[in-house]
Design a protein around this motif. Structure first.
Motif, PDB file in Angstrom:
ATOM      1  N   MET A  34      23.083  -5.269   1.842  1.00  7.58           N
ATOM      2  CA  MET A  34      24.165  -5.069   2.792  1.00  7.58           C
ATOM      3  C   MET A  34      23.798  -3.954   3.756  1.00  7.58           C
ATOM      4  SD  MET A  34      26.256  -7.376   1.743  1.00  7.58           S
ATOM      5  CE  MET A  34      27.585  -6.993   2.899  1.00  7.58           C
ATOM      6  N   GLY A  35      24.332  -4.043   4.952  1.00  5.35           N
ATOM      7  CA  GLY A  35      24.025  -3.024   5.929  1.00  5.35           C
ATOM      8  C   GLY A  35      25.054  -2.930   7.027  1.00  5.35           C
ATOM      9  N   TRP A  36      24.942  -1.850   7.772  1.00  4.57           N
ATOM     10  CA  TRP A  36      25.756  -1.617   8.955  1.00  4.57           C
ATOM     11  C   TRP A  36      24.842  -1.442  10.154  1.00  4.57           C
ATOM     12  CZ3 TRP A  36      30.989  -1.994   9.133  1.00  4.57           C
ATOM     13  CH2 TRP A  36      31.682  -1.925   7.917  1.00  4.57           C
ATOM     14  N   TYR A  37      25.168  -2.113  11.227  1.00  4.62           N
ATOM     15  CA  TYR A  37      24.511  -1.964  12.508  1.00  4.62           C
ATOM     16  C   TYR A  37      25.558  -1.574  13.535  1.00  4.62           C
ATOM     17  CZ  TYR A  37      20.200  -4.231  10.872  1.00  4.62           C
ATOM     18  OH  TYR A  37      19.030  -4.546  10.218  1.00  4.62           O
ATOM     19  N   ARG A  38      25.091  -1.070  14.658  1.00  5.58           N
ATOM     20  CA  ARG A  38      26.021  -0.752  15.734  1.00  5.58           C
ATOM     21  C   ARG A  38      25.384  -1.082  17.074  1.00  5.58           C
ATOM     22  NH1 ARG A  38      26.057   5.907  15.321  1.00  5.58           N
ATOM     23  NH2 ARG A  38      23.957   6.259  16.196  1.00  5.58           N
ATOM     24  N   LYS A  43      23.466  -1.208  25.363  1.00  7.32           N
ATOM     25  CA  LYS A  43      22.320  -0.902  24.524  1.00  7.32           C
ATOM     26  C   LYS A  43      22.102  -1.987  23.479  1.00  7.32           C
ATOM     27  CE  LYS A  43      22.769   4.108  25.028  1.00  7.32           C
ATOM     28  NZ  LYS A  43      22.879   5.401  24.307  1.00  7.32           N
ATOM     29  N   GLN A  44      20.911  -1.978  22.893  1.00  5.69           N
ATOM     30  CA  GLN A  44      20.587  -2.935  21.857  1.00  5.69           C
ATOM     31  C   GLN A  44      21.227  -2.548  20.529  1.00  5.69           C
ATOM     32  OE1 GLN A  44      16.730  -4.559  21.502  1.00  5.69           O
ATOM     33  NE2 GLN A  44      16.932  -5.366  23.575  1.00  5.69           N
ATOM     34  N   ARG A  45      21.442  -3.555  19.703  1.00  3.97           N
ATOM     35  CA  ARG A  45      21.985  -3.303  18.384  1.00  3.97           C
ATOM     36  C   ARG A  45      20.962  -2.537  17.542  1.00  3.97           C
ATOM     37  NH1 ARG A  45      25.112  -8.190  15.493  1.00  3.97           N
ATOM     38  NH2 ARG A  45      25.981  -8.105  17.604  1.00  3.97           N
ATOM     39  N   GLU A  46      21.423  -1.540  16.805  1.00  4.69           N
ATOM     40  CA  GLU A  46      20.533  -0.718  16.014  1.00  4.69           C
ATOM     41  C   GLU A  46      21.039  -0.589  14.584  1.00  4.69           C
ATOM     42  OE1 GLU A  46      20.256   3.318  17.341  1.00  4.69           O
ATOM     43  OE2 GLU A  46      22.432   3.633  17.353  1.00  4.69           O
ATOM     44  N   LEU A  47      20.097  -0.406  13.685  1.00  3.03           N
ATOM     45  CA  LEU A  47      20.419  -0.207  12.282  1.00  3.03           C
ATOM     46  C   LEU A  47      21.069   1.147  12.074  1.00  3.03           C
ATOM     47  CD1 LEU A  47      20.049  -1.128   9.261  1.00  3.03           C
ATOM     48  CD2 LEU A  47      17.914   0.171   9.319  1.00  3.03           C
ATOM     49  N   VAL A  48      22.119   1.177  11.276  1.00  2.00           N
ATOM     50  CA  VAL A  48      22.781   2.420  10.907  1.00  2.00           C
ATOM     51  C   VAL A  48      22.447   2.791   9.469  1.00  2.00           C
ATOM     52  CG1 VAL A  48      24.992   3.595  10.589  1.00  2.00           C
ATOM     53  CG2 VAL A  48      24.653   2.063  12.546  1.00  2.00           C
ATOM     54  N   VAL A  63      22.061   9.365  11.924  1.00  2.00           N
ATOM     55  CA  VAL A  63      23.288   9.488  11.147  1.00  2.00           C
ATOM     56  C   VAL A  63      23.083  10.180   9.809  1.00  2.00           C
ATOM     57  CG1 VAL A  63      24.174   7.395  12.239  1.00  2.00           C
ATOM     58  CG2 VAL A  63      23.164   7.259   9.946  1.00  2.00           C
ATOM     59  N   LYS A  64      21.861  10.522   9.479  1.00  2.00           N
ATOM     60  CA  LYS A  64      21.584  11.188   8.204  1.00  2.00           C
ATOM     61  C   LYS A  64      22.376  12.483   8.089  1.00  2.00           C
ATOM     62  CE  LYS A  64      16.950   9.435   7.220  1.00  2.00           C
ATOM     63  NZ  LYS A  64      15.509   9.764   7.118  1.00  2.00           N
ATOM     64  N   ALA A  91      30.468   2.843  19.482  1.00  2.00           N
ATOM     65  CA  ALA A  91      29.809   1.541  19.450  1.00  2.00           C
ATOM     66  C   ALA A  91      30.698   0.554  18.720  1.00  2.00           C
ATOM     67  CB  ALA A  91      28.453   1.635  18.738  1.00  2.00           C
ATOM     68  N   VAL A  92      30.316  -0.711  18.805  1.00  2.00           N
ATOM     69  CA  VAL A  92      30.867  -1.717  17.914  1.00  2.00           C
ATOM     70  C   VAL A  92      30.006  -1.722  16.661  1.00  2.00           C
ATOM     71  CG1 VAL A  92      31.415  -4.145  17.564  1.00  2.00           C
ATOM     72  CG2 VAL A  92      31.756  -3.099  19.816  1.00  2.00           C
ATOM     73  N   TYR A  93      30.630  -1.568  15.513  1.00  2.77           N
ATOM     74  CA  TYR A  93      29.926  -1.515  14.244  1.00  2.77           C
ATOM     75  C   TYR A  93      30.042  -2.861  13.544  1.00  2.77           C
ATOM     76  CZ  TYR A  93      29.126   3.470  14.610  1.00  2.77           C
ATOM     77  OH  TYR A  93      28.680   4.712  15.013  1.00  2.77           O
TER      78      TYR A  93
END
Length: 114
Positions: A34-38, A43-48, A63-64, A91-93
């Motif tokens: 499972m994961g969260w991106y934003r 801008k391009q979608r990026e891994l959170v 975000v660390k 962002a949209v998450y």
């Protein structure tokens, strides 16, 4: 049918906190990465953050120390606790995950004002 539904987004001032939830159905949640991106405007979608079935966690450097991903297999839900929010977190998450194939939620808007 696979469905990932995010909730918890909203408007918050810089320094504030939000807790996002993603309720999953139609997948074997306990076996799913499972994961969260934003995706910020323009801008391009990026891994959170990501979390494996075994609990291994990865965060984007940005975000660390501020965000925490967790999962509750009994509730088929993955969470993203966001603290010390910054305007650049706006962002949209999106929630994503699956055992063998990645599925995506509809997204939830997070807006951080300065």
């Amino acid at each position: 049918q696979v469905q990932l539904v995010e909730s918890g987004g909203g408007l918050v001032q810089a320094g504030g906190s939000l807790r996002l939830s993603c309720a999953a159905s139609g997948i074997i949640f306990s076996r799913s990465n499972m994961g969260w991106y934003r995706q910020a405007p323009g801008k391009q979608r990026e891994l959170v953050a990501t979390i494996t079935p075994g609990g291994s966690i990865h965060y984007a450097n940005s975000v660390k120390g501020r965000f925490t991903i967790s999962r509750d297999n009994a509730k088929n839900t993955v969470y993203l606790q966001m603290n010390s929010l910054k305007p650049e977190d706006t962002a949209v998450y999106y929630c994503c995950g699956g055992a063998t194939t990645a599925y995506w939620g509809q997204g939830t808007q997070v807006t951080v004002s300065s």
